[in-house]
Design an enzyme around this catalytic site. Structure first.
Site, mmCIF file in Angstrom:
data_model
loop_
_atom_site.group_PDB
_atom_site.id
_atom_site.type_symbol
_atom_site.label_atom_id
_atom_site.label_comp_id
_atom_site.label_asym_id
_atom_site.label_seq_id
_atom_site.Cartn_x
_atom_site.Cartn_y
_atom_site.Cartn_z
ATOM 1 N N ASP A 1 39.655 -51.112 -61.445
ATOM 2 C CA ASP A 1 40.153 -51.003 -62.817
ATOM 3 C C ASP A 1 39.001 -51.059 -63.804
ATOM 4 O OD1 ASP A 1 40.117 -54.005 -64.170
ATOM 5 O OD2 ASP A 1 40.453 -54.120 -62.005
ATOM 6 N N SER A 2 39.111 -50.259 -64.870
ATOM 7 C CA SER A 2 38.140 -50.238 -65.954
ATOM 8 C C SER A 2 36.751 -49.895 -65.419
ATOM 9 C CB SER A 2 38.167 -51.576 -66.697
ATOM 10 O OG SER A 2 37.475 -51.508 -67.919
ATOM 11 N N ALA A 3 35.759 -50.762 -65.627
ATOM 12 C CA ALA A 3 34.444 -50.496 -65.058
ATOM 13 C C ALA A 3 34.535 -50.347 -63.542
ATOM 14 C CB ALA A 3 33.485 -51.626 -65.412
ATOM 15 N N HIS B 1 44.825 -50.442 -72.241
ATOM 16 C CA HIS B 1 43.843 -50.407 -71.152
ATOM 17 C C HIS B 1 44.283 -51.296 -69.991
ATOM 18 C CE1 HIS B 1 39.801 -49.746 -69.591
ATOM 19 N NE2 HIS B 1 39.622 -51.052 -69.462
#
Length: 301
Positions: free
Chosen positions: A143-145, A269
């Site tokens: 997830d995300s980075a 996000h």
């Protein structure tokens, strides 16, 4: 109702923040505090272990695990986060698929800038392979980075001549260190979590002077994606990082890669972390689990 759920979560993420830039320690503490409020499902067992040279958290179903392994990379903008902080997401993937996940505690910037994180994630994959794992029964997820790392680790594995995993699953991935997507400006203010300034600051800490226009930093605009395994990209319309996913999906399709771009309206996000309190999160995790089941079932049949 879902509309009320989304409004409640949006308001929670818009709580006042200090005007002065936070220290790294404050950023990390704030991220851990935010993630500690997410629901970790019952029905999992966690064990500290190691993959390669790095610690990892093994997350397994309480009942007998099905064949296949999820190699998971947590979020946190390359400067924050931990396997424990992302346990709500990994836990829900494990309970929905019945598969075991290994969540890697990769090195963080600014103490360990690019390419340390990718060295660690690639090292973890090598460790799985050296331990006898069938690459066709391994999936990368994050997830995300960490979603960005799921993609870039696949690129690094391909370029190193390693066999590729069965699939890549990325939740709200960070895929463009050049910050050239239109959504980074058009979604400013709509996104309750990020601003251009906030992602540019963490990005600067991770890059530490490296040129952002290179495949392992900006695969959405710079990478040759040919030969990658099937991918599922899940993202919300209220994200400044929306175009990271839309552009990677378009370039992956053009390169002949099977890709599913799964866009959910009016969610923030990594909205999947709000499982059990946001209907869209549970539905998205169900779709992610189905995708993983399909890829791993084909590999282990």
């Amino acid at each position: 109702m879902s509309k009320e759920q989304r409004a409640r979560i949006d308001a929670r993420l818009r709580q006042p923040r200090p005007e002065a830039p936070r220290t790294i320690e404050e950023m990390r503490a704030g991220f851990e505090a935010l993630m500690s409020g997410m629901t970790v499902p019952d029905g999992i067992r966690t064990t500290r272990t190691a993959l390669g040279d790095r610690p990892a958290l093994r997350v397994a179903p309480e009942d007998r695990a099905r064949a296949g392994t999820i190699l998971y990379f947590h979020g946190g903008g390359w400067v924050s986060g931990s396997p424990e902080a992302s346990l709500a997401v990994t836990g829900h993937l494990v309970t929905r698929t019945g598969r075991t996940a290994y969540s890697l505690d990769y090195r963080l910037a600014p103490e360990h800038p690019f390419p340390a994180a990718i060295e660690d994630t690639l090292g973890a994959y090598r460790a799985l392979l050296d331990g006898g794992a069938d690459p066709s029964a391994v999936v990368f997820a994050g997830d995300s980075a960490g979603g960005g790392l799921a993609v870039t680790t696949c690129l690094a594995a391909r370029d190193a001549g390693l066999p590729l995993p069965a699939a890549v699953l990325a939740f709200s991935p960070g895929l463009d260190a050049t910050r050239t997507g239109e959504s980074i400006d058009t979604k400013e203010g709509v996104d309750p979590f990020f601003t251009r300034a906030s992602v540019e600051r963490t990005g600067m800490l991770y890059l530490a002077g490296a040129d952002p226009r290179q495949p392992l930093l900006s695969p959405a605009v710079c990478a040759d994606l040919s030969g990658l395994p099937p991918m599922l990209l899940q993202v919300g319309t209220n994200e400044i990082l929306l175009d990271d996913s839309t552009r990677l999906a378009a370039r992956a399709r053009a390169a002949g890669v099977d890709v599913i771009l799964d866009v959910t309206a009016d969610v923030p996000h990594v909205f999947q972390a709000f499982a059990d309190e946001l209907d869209e999160a549970d539905e998205a995790l169900d779709r992610a689990a189905l995708f993983l089941d399909q890829r791993l079932r084909a590999a282990t049949a």
